[in-house]
Design a protein around this motif. Structure first.
Motif, PDB file in Angstrom:
ATOM      1  N   ALA A 650     -11.822   0.095  -8.964  1.00  0.00           N
ATOM      2  CA  ALA A 650     -11.280   1.438  -8.682  1.00  0.00           C
ATOM      3  C   ALA A 650      -9.796   1.513  -9.030  1.00  0.00           C
ATOM      4  O   ALA A 650      -9.066   2.371  -8.542  1.00  0.00           O
ATOM      5  CB  ALA A 650     -11.499   1.787  -7.223  1.00  0.00           C
ATOM      6  N   HIS A 712      -3.659   9.287  -2.870  1.00  0.00           N
ATOM      7  CA  HIS A 712      -4.603   8.889  -3.920  1.00  0.00           C
ATOM      8  C   HIS A 712      -5.035  10.133  -4.683  1.00  0.00           C
ATOM      9  O   HIS A 712      -5.293  11.176  -4.077  1.00  0.00           O
ATOM     10  CB  HIS A 712      -5.844   8.224  -3.312  1.00  0.00           C
ATOM     11  CG  HIS A 712      -5.573   6.837  -2.816  1.00  0.00           C
ATOM     12  ND1 HIS A 712      -5.564   6.509  -1.482  1.00  0.00           N
ATOM     13  CD2 HIS A 712      -5.281   5.693  -3.479  1.00  0.00           C
ATOM     14  CE1 HIS A 712      -5.290   5.217  -1.340  1.00  0.00           C
ATOM     15  NE2 HIS A 712      -5.109   4.704  -2.536  1.00  0.00           N
ATOM     16  N   GLN A 749      -7.257  -1.981  -7.767  1.00  0.00           N
ATOM     17  CA  GLN A 749      -7.956  -1.584  -6.550  1.00  0.00           C
ATOM     18  C   GLN A 749      -9.445  -1.894  -6.708  1.00  0.00           C
ATOM     19  O   GLN A 749     -10.048  -1.571  -7.727  1.00  0.00           O
ATOM     20  CB  GLN A 749      -7.726  -0.094  -6.268  1.00  0.00           C
ATOM     21  CG  GLN A 749      -8.001   0.285  -4.822  1.00  0.00           C
ATOM     22  CD  GLN A 749      -6.939   1.223  -4.250  1.00  0.00           C
ATOM     23  OE1 GLN A 749      -5.733   1.014  -4.447  1.00  0.00           O
ATOM     24  NE2 GLN A 749      -7.361   2.249  -3.539  1.00  0.00           N
ATOM     25  N   ALA A 751     -13.180  -1.655  -4.757  1.00  0.00           N
ATOM     26  CA  ALA A 751     -13.982  -1.160  -3.644  1.00  0.00           C
ATOM     27  C   ALA A 751     -15.094  -2.173  -3.371  1.00  0.00           C
ATOM     28  O   ALA A 751     -15.836  -2.539  -4.283  1.00  0.00           O
ATOM     29  CB  ALA A 751     -14.564   0.205  -3.979  1.00  0.00           C
ATOM     30  N   SER A 795     -14.453   5.606   2.253  1.00  0.00           N
ATOM     31  CA  SER A 795     -15.765   5.464   1.630  1.00  0.00           C
ATOM     32  C   SER A 795     -16.108   6.690   0.811  1.00  0.00           C
ATOM     33  O   SER A 795     -16.011   7.819   1.279  1.00  0.00           O
ATOM     34  CB  SER A 795     -16.831   5.270   2.718  1.00  0.00           C
ATOM     35  OG  SER A 795     -18.107   5.191   2.126  1.00  0.00           O
ATOM     36  N   SER A 801     -17.308   0.476   3.697  1.00  0.00           N
ATOM     37  CA  SER A 801     -16.556   0.319   2.449  1.00  0.00           C
ATOM     38  C   SER A 801     -15.110  -0.058   2.717  1.00  0.00           C
ATOM     39  O   SER A 801     -14.475   0.470   3.625  1.00  0.00           O
ATOM     40  CB  SER A 801     -16.632   1.646   1.675  1.00  0.00           C
ATOM     41  OG  SER A 801     -15.708   1.636   0.622  1.00  0.00           O
ATOM     42  N   GLU A 803     -11.563  -0.508   0.488  1.00  0.00           N
ATOM     43  CA  GLU A 803     -10.877  -0.452  -0.815  1.00  0.00           C
ATOM     44  C   GLU A 803      -9.648  -1.338  -0.724  1.00  0.00           C
ATOM     45  O   GLU A 803      -8.777  -1.131   0.125  1.00  0.00           O
ATOM     46  CB  GLU A 803     -10.503   0.988  -1.182  1.00  0.00           C
ATOM     47  CG  GLU A 803     -11.747   1.811  -1.491  1.00  0.00           C
ATOM     48  CD  GLU A 803     -11.534   2.891  -2.552  1.00  0.00           C
ATOM     49  OE1 GLU A 803     -10.420   2.971  -3.112  1.00  0.00           O
ATOM     50  OE2 GLU A 803     -12.499   3.627  -2.808  1.00  0.00           O
TER      51      GLU A 803
END
Lengths: 984, 188, 107
Positions: A650, A712, A749, A751, A795, A801, A803
């Protein structure tokens, strides 16, 4: 017959013979030859076929103005069509072929068009093809496509390399003739930075051929001396084979250097396109001789008088043995003198003026040549070569008074200054009645950023057509024989009957005759720009270098008005054609455009990735294994992520830091929801709109500290969202204390997504990643498996999740470690398609799918993310407009087909009835549609009129081939509606 | 972030091409700290002094003792230092400017840095950047465009230019430099 | 292709290093404004044949927005100045008036 003379030739080196091939036959020329001079030297005069009538054509000119002899040059991957033989320097092994004929140059079936010339008048195409569209598609277009164009397009990739370069100078001199050299020397002595560009391989322009004296020296000696002086100066760049193609706004000049055309395959770039910023461009581009418009003026052997002497003096090539000169000025007598000096026979000089007794004419008479004042060509006899000339009085309809045999007709209709560069950026020209030419108007030059002239004209381009005038202009001693004034002659003879005008060509390249332009005038074409397009006069590769003035004069005569009233056509760059390679420069192959790579790019490549372009990034779409199709691998990646754990690169996600005492206030303006109230350590999903109300980006905002937020953005949005923020900060709220920094590329990044994600991170160790220590929608910094990381519990899949952001230089190492440690948990990388399907299963919108620049957050059921408390945010006022609050706006819903199939992307739901254009009404459209392997059916999202209040209703979606797919409106959240899986 | 250097690799891992008429090289790991602040502030001058540097004038790059600081915009500087010390430099600057409105960010991993070396180094970049290299003085930082991407460049030695670009396009920039420095492409 | 001098960097750069931002000196109308005010701010733009004030960003340089006054016909640039300027500087206006006596003014 044309031939190489036994001696002479100032540009050729007889000790260096070169072999070349023309139409599959091998010939020999010399170093210094052009392809044109070499061909002429071998005795060839029929060298091409004309575009429309396929008439036999030979060389008319010796330079860039040559309209006829365009050849296919090179072969295989170096094949290039439409290359002018006159500007192609001969090299050993050159391969050329003539164009526009079938089956052969000597016997061309297309020449039937010549006999049918009455069927092809001006505007033939317009008149004929407009008859019916059926006839166009079925009959004419296929024929035209077959016949169109001159040369053959190359079919293979070009093996050569091309480049561009930037240069800066005070003075750019275009043209390396005497006037250009004088201008360059003057500027250089004043200490200016000078670039002197000459389009041929030789300095001096016409003067060495035409003769005279400059500062007590012969022109050639003066040129040599001047070059030595210039060459020794640091502030001067001398460039040959370099054509100034165009002068543009603010002194931007495109300069085309043919670095290695004459040395193919020697590892140098073939062409270099210079992008020059010049304080002023000195236009020293000289003048071009005009043809005379008489019947048969296009038969091979009829040439410009200047070209005849160029071939004799420069290359020791005689275009024939018996020459007739036809002129309206004194300069053409130089051709007679040059021919006599070379031992050729000059049969007569036909001078259209009533008297011919200037010093040059007298010199010719003194050599025993018959000079015939008041006479003209009625018609040239010959088919594929000149045989004789039928002579008449100029003031007549063409009644023949005498016929003289010859094999060359050297014609001169006077000279036209080359004003192109002056005109490109808006400089104006004025008509000089006495000299019968357009010359630059010094009072109306093209101007630059300070309103200063960016182009000035010197020498012949400025109308100083003789060496005497040119030296006077530059303030130097020198000159040549005095010349009597010319008499304008636009049609020869003056009252030529129609039959003659049908074969009197104005534009050789486009086969436009005197009769065509007169017809256009009769049909009401009063504007030269319209006439040009109607008749094709002055179009194609030569852009009317020979034909413009004659065509304009004929049109003016036909319209019964003076030339300046008819106007002149606009000159557009480039002056002569430049290669696509030069325009492309370095931008081809791997560096055609920048490819953005994440730190893990190489890993993806070695693991069988199939890429998806996202902006300039390449993101893994999926990682198919042996035997898997993309759909199989995407499904595997989804199921594995939802069952075990998946890893996603990511890194492309935008990461913008916003900091300062007013950062919270600023973000409240940027986002529709409240960001100033976000507690430190927490994450919040946010929406960004333009001030026009439309949704432009979304992403998770993180509050890093009291005065610092991390925003982000979408992968494609990072740069423009950063620019958007800076725009508002710099131009609207410049008193707010806020700084931003785009740190997108600082971090890789990753995930880590799925029920086993936590177990995987725990295996790496170093951080407590439990629900309690790191709850959903929070973040934490620390060391994971020895890597300095920041972990966000966010997530986009609906699964548990994490990240993980890590400094980019360590991204690959962490990615590899996660894959390695993940093996125990069946971890697999997944790509963007799996990401898209999983977000759609959760009903999450995607910028660019659910949005298209006309969608507001309210359309997407995102009202919960729009603050009601805030007085203002970007887009708030716009979202209050009538159209934005219309209850009929299409709104986001889920869609499921009745048969479980996958809806096609972008299809519309039809409504009853038709609109005012008699089109079926529509009531919605599909924005995202996928196959969900978890649910084992097609799922979709779409925007539907009154959608959320129509749950369960079935809509018709017509797809291809008359198929209508039925789909039911449903909740867009298809998977884990309660949201229990992510928050664990 | 910590001083850990686990597996840190620069974008092109120090790739060098010495077969052209100039030598082009990615310089490997390099420390870079971006600083946004009031460039006239005394605290800033003091903080830079502590690093052995001084506030640069517009478009200036100041180099002292292996570190440099470049003017990037009216409110932005870029400190260049060793990769390993960048985090420390960032922390020091942050502390020194704690009372100011300032933003300090370690951007060492966001960028790639190249050198173009040789007597004809200028000719390589002349083909890519709309910059008058004859007018580019030592000590001048020029932010511009290298073909299709943003770049910052300066004279880092008598016959050497340095260039910084974004990390993601390091491969693209290397491709540009390679083709532009290929033998036969000398500008005579 | 035009060139403009960035008032912050003092360097004259070509258009490819800049990003255009349309008409300068627009006043934003937010919540509470009338439809007519909002329309004029969001949609109505001048398109003069002659003197024009524009926003440009030195995108490949310092990243800052600046403003430029130029002639849309002759491409003469009368001056560039900081984006943090609510209306054109008086000296610049005087220069333009002198060069373009018939100019109606910037508003």
């Amino acid at each position: 017959m044309s031939q190489r003379l036994a001696k002479g030739g100032r540009l050729i080196d007889r000790t260096k013979p070169l072999t070349f091939t023309f139409n599959s036959t091998r010939y020999t020329g010399f170093a210094g030859d052009t392809l044109a001079s070499a061909l002429l030297g071998t005795g060839k005069s029929l060298l091409g076929r004309s575009f429309k009538y396929h008439r036999p054509r030979g060389l008319v000119a010796s330079g860039v103005e040559e309209p006829n002899v365009l050849v296919n040059l090179g072969e295989g991957d170096r094949l290039e069509p439409d290359q002018r033989a006159t500007t192609t320097e001969l090299f050993d092994g050159a391969v050329a072929a003539s164009q526009n004929h079938w089956p052969s140059l000597a016997f061309d079936v297309g020449a039937i068009n010549d006999y049918a010339y009455r069927m092809f008048p001006a505007g033939f195409y317009y008149k004929t093809f407009m008859v019916s569209t059926w006839a166009w598609h079925k009959i004419f277009e296929p024929i035209v496509r077959q016949a169109a164009g001159l040369g053959a397009a190359p079919r293979r990739a070009d093996p050569d390399r091309y480049e561009q370069a930037y240069a800066y100078c005070d003075v750019l001199v275009a043209g390396g003739g005497v006037a250009g050299l004088m201008a360059a020397l003057k500027a250089a002595k004043e200490g200016k930075r000078v670039i002197l560009a000459e389009q041929t391989a030789h300095w001096g322009g016409r003067a060495p051929v035409d003769g005279g004296e400059i500062e007590g020296m012969a022109p050639e000696a003066w040129v040599k001396k001047t070059l030595e002086v210039l060459g020794a100066m640091d502030n001067v760049r001398l460039m040959t084979r370099t054509m100034v193609a165009g002068v543009h706004d603010h002194g931007y000049v495109i300069v085309y250097e043919r670095v290695a055309d004459h040395t193919p395959g020697d590892d140098r770039p073939r062409h270099r396109l210079w992008r020059v910023r010049a304080g002023v461009t000195k236009v020293a581009t000289g003048a071009i001789e005009r043809p005379l418009a008489f019947a048969g003026n296009d038969i091979p052997g009829v040439m410009l008088a200047s070209a005849v002497r160029d071939y004799i003096v420069n290359w020791a090539v005689s275009p024939g043995e018996e020459i007739i000169v036809v002129t309206n000025n004194d300069d053409a007598y130089r051709t007679a003198l040059a021919a006599l000096k070379a031992g050729l026979k000059v049969i007569a000089v036909l001078d259209a003026r009533p008297t011919a007794n200037g010093p040059l004419a007298e010199a010719v008479k003194a050599k025993g040549v018959r000079v015939m004042p008041g006479h003209a060509v009625s018609k040239v006899r010959g088919k594929s070569k000149v045989v004789a000339v039928e002579i008449c009085k100029q003031e007549s309809a063409g009644e023949v008074v005498e016929v003289l045999g010859c094999d060359v007709v050297a014609m001169s209709g006077g000279w036209s200054p080359v004003v192109h560069l002056y005109s490109h950026a808006g400089g104006k020209v004025l008509w000089d009645e006495a000299a019968a030419m357009f010359r630059p108007d010094p009072a109306r030059p093209p101007t630059g950023d300070k309103a200063q002239p960016i182009a000035e004209v010197v020498g012949a381009a400025n109308g100083a057509l003789t060496l005497t005038a040119l030296c006077a202009e530059a303030g130097l001693a020198g000159g040549a024989e005095a010349e009597a004034p010319l008499a304008p002659v636009w049609v020869m003879p003056a009252k030529a009957k129609d039959k003659l005008k049908f074969k009197a060509f104005l534009d050789f390249q486009n086969d436009v005759k005197v009769s065509d332009v007169q017809l256009a005038a009769r049909e009401g074409y009063a504007s030269v720009e319209h006439t040009k397009r109607y008749t094709t006069l002055g179009m194609a590769t030569d852009q009317g270098k020979l034909s413009n003035i004659n065509g304009l004069a004929v049109l003016s005569e036909a319209l019964g008005q003076p030339i300046p009233q008819t106007g002149t056509t606009t000159f557009r760059p480039p002056y002569t054609p430049i290669s696509f390679g030069a325009i492309t420069g370095e931008a081809r192959g791997e560096i055609f455009q920048p490819l953005r790579k994440t730190p893990m790019h190489g890993w993806h490549e070695t693991h069988g990735v199939h890429w998806e372009p996202v902006g300039l990034w390449r993101r893994p779409y999926t990682y198919p294994r042996a035997g898997e199709g993309h759909r199989d691998s995407v499904n595997r990646e989804i199921v594995n992520t939802r069952t075990n754990v998946g890893l996603l690169d990511a890194s492309t996600l935008g990461k913008i830091v916003v900091n300062g005492p007013d950062a919270g206030k600023f973000l409240d303006m940027m986002y529709t929801n409240m960001m100033s109230t976000l507690p430190v350590g927490k994450c919040r999903y946010g929406l960004m709109c333009s001030d026009n109300g439309f949704l432009i980006d979304d992403g998770v905002v993180v509050r890093l500290s009291e005065d610092t937020w991390l925003c982000h953005t979408t992968s494609g949005g990072a740069d423009h969202i950063h620019a958007h923020m800076e725009d508002w900060l710099q131009c609207e709220w410049w008193d707010w204390k806020v700084y931003t920094a785009n740190l997108t590329e600082e971090y890789a990044q990753i995930a880590v997504v799925g029920p086993k994600a936590r177990m995987l991170l725990e295996k790496l160790g170093g951080m407590d990643v439990s629900k309690e220590a790191l709850p959903f929608m929070t973040f934490k910094e620390g060391e994971l498996g020895g890597f300095p990381v920041r972990i966000y519990r966010i997530s986009f899949s609906g699964e548990l999740s994490y990240e993980i952001a890590v400094p980019a230089n360590m991204g690959l190492a962490l990615w590899e470690k996660l894959n390695e440690a993940g093996a125990a948990f069946s971890a697999m990388p997944y790509g963007t398609e799996a990401l898209h399907v999983m977000r759609a299963e959760k009903g999450f919108i995607m910028i660019g799918d659910e949005t298209d620049g006309t969608v507001i957050p309210q359309d997407l059921g995102l009202g919960w993310a729009i603050s009601k408390k805030k007085e203002d945010y970007l887009g708030k006022r716009a979202q209050a407009r009538v159209h934005m609050t219309d209850p009929d706006r299409w709104t986001l819903v889920g869609l499921e087909t009745l048969d479980g199939s996958v809806l096609p992307d972008g299809v519309y739901a039809v409504d009853e009835g038709v609109n005012e254009n008699n089109q079926r009404k529509v009531q919605g459209r599909v924005t995202s549609t996928y196959y969900s392997p978890v649910l084992n059916k097609g799922i979709a999202m779409g925007l539907v009129k009154h959608g959320p209040s129509r749950m369960g209703e079935v809509l018709d979606f017509p797809a291809d081939n008359g198929v209508v797919i039925k789909a039911r409106i449903c909740d867009p959240v298809f998977y884990d509606k309660a949201g229990e899986k992510a928050d664990v | 972030m910590s001083e850990m250097m686990t597996g840190a690799v620069s974008p092109l891992n120090g790739k060098t091409i010495a077969t052209g008429f100039a030598t082009v090289a990615e310089v490997g790991l390099k420390g870079m700290v971006s600083l946004r602040a009031d460039l006239g502030s005394k605290a800033l001058a003091k903080a830079l002094k502590a690093l052995g540097l001084k506030t640069p004038a517009p478009r200036e790059i100041v180099t002292e003792g292996g570190r440099s600081v470049a003017w990037m915009s009216p409110d932005e500087l870029l400190v260049l230092c060793g990769y390993a010390e960048a985090a420390g430099v960032a922390t020091d600057l942050e502390k020194a400017l704690a009372k100011e409105h300032a933003l300090v960010a370690n951007v060492s991993d966001a960028r790639a840095m190249f050198t173009v070396a040789g007597a004809r180094a200028d000719e390589v970049l002349m083909k890519l950047c709309p910059v008058d290299f004859a007018a580019l003085k030592p000590g001048e930082m020029r932010r511009t465009r290298s073909a299709q991407v943003a770049a910052a460049l300066w004279r880092s030695g008598p016959e050497e230019l340095s260039l910084i670009c974004f990390r993601s396009v390091a491969g693209y920039v290397m491709g540009l430099l390679e083709v532009s420095s290929r033998k036969g492409g000398e500008i005579s | 292709m035009l060139t403009l001098t960035c008032p912050y960097c003092g360097v004259t750069v070509e258009e490819t290093e800049l990003y255009p931002g349309g008409e300068a000196h627009l006043k934003r109308f937010g919540p509470g404004s009338t439809d007519a005010e909002f329309e004029s701010y969001m949609f109505a733009r001048k398109n003069p044949k002659g003197v024009h004030f524009e926003r440009w960003r030195h995108a490949y340089g310092c990243g800052k927005w600046f403003l430029a006054a130029r002639d849309t016909v002759t491409w003469e640039v009368f001056g560039t100045y900081s984006a943090q300027t609510p209306e054109p500087p008086a000296a610049l206006v005087a220069t333009i008036k002198q060069k373009r006596p018939g100019w109606e003014g910037w508003k």
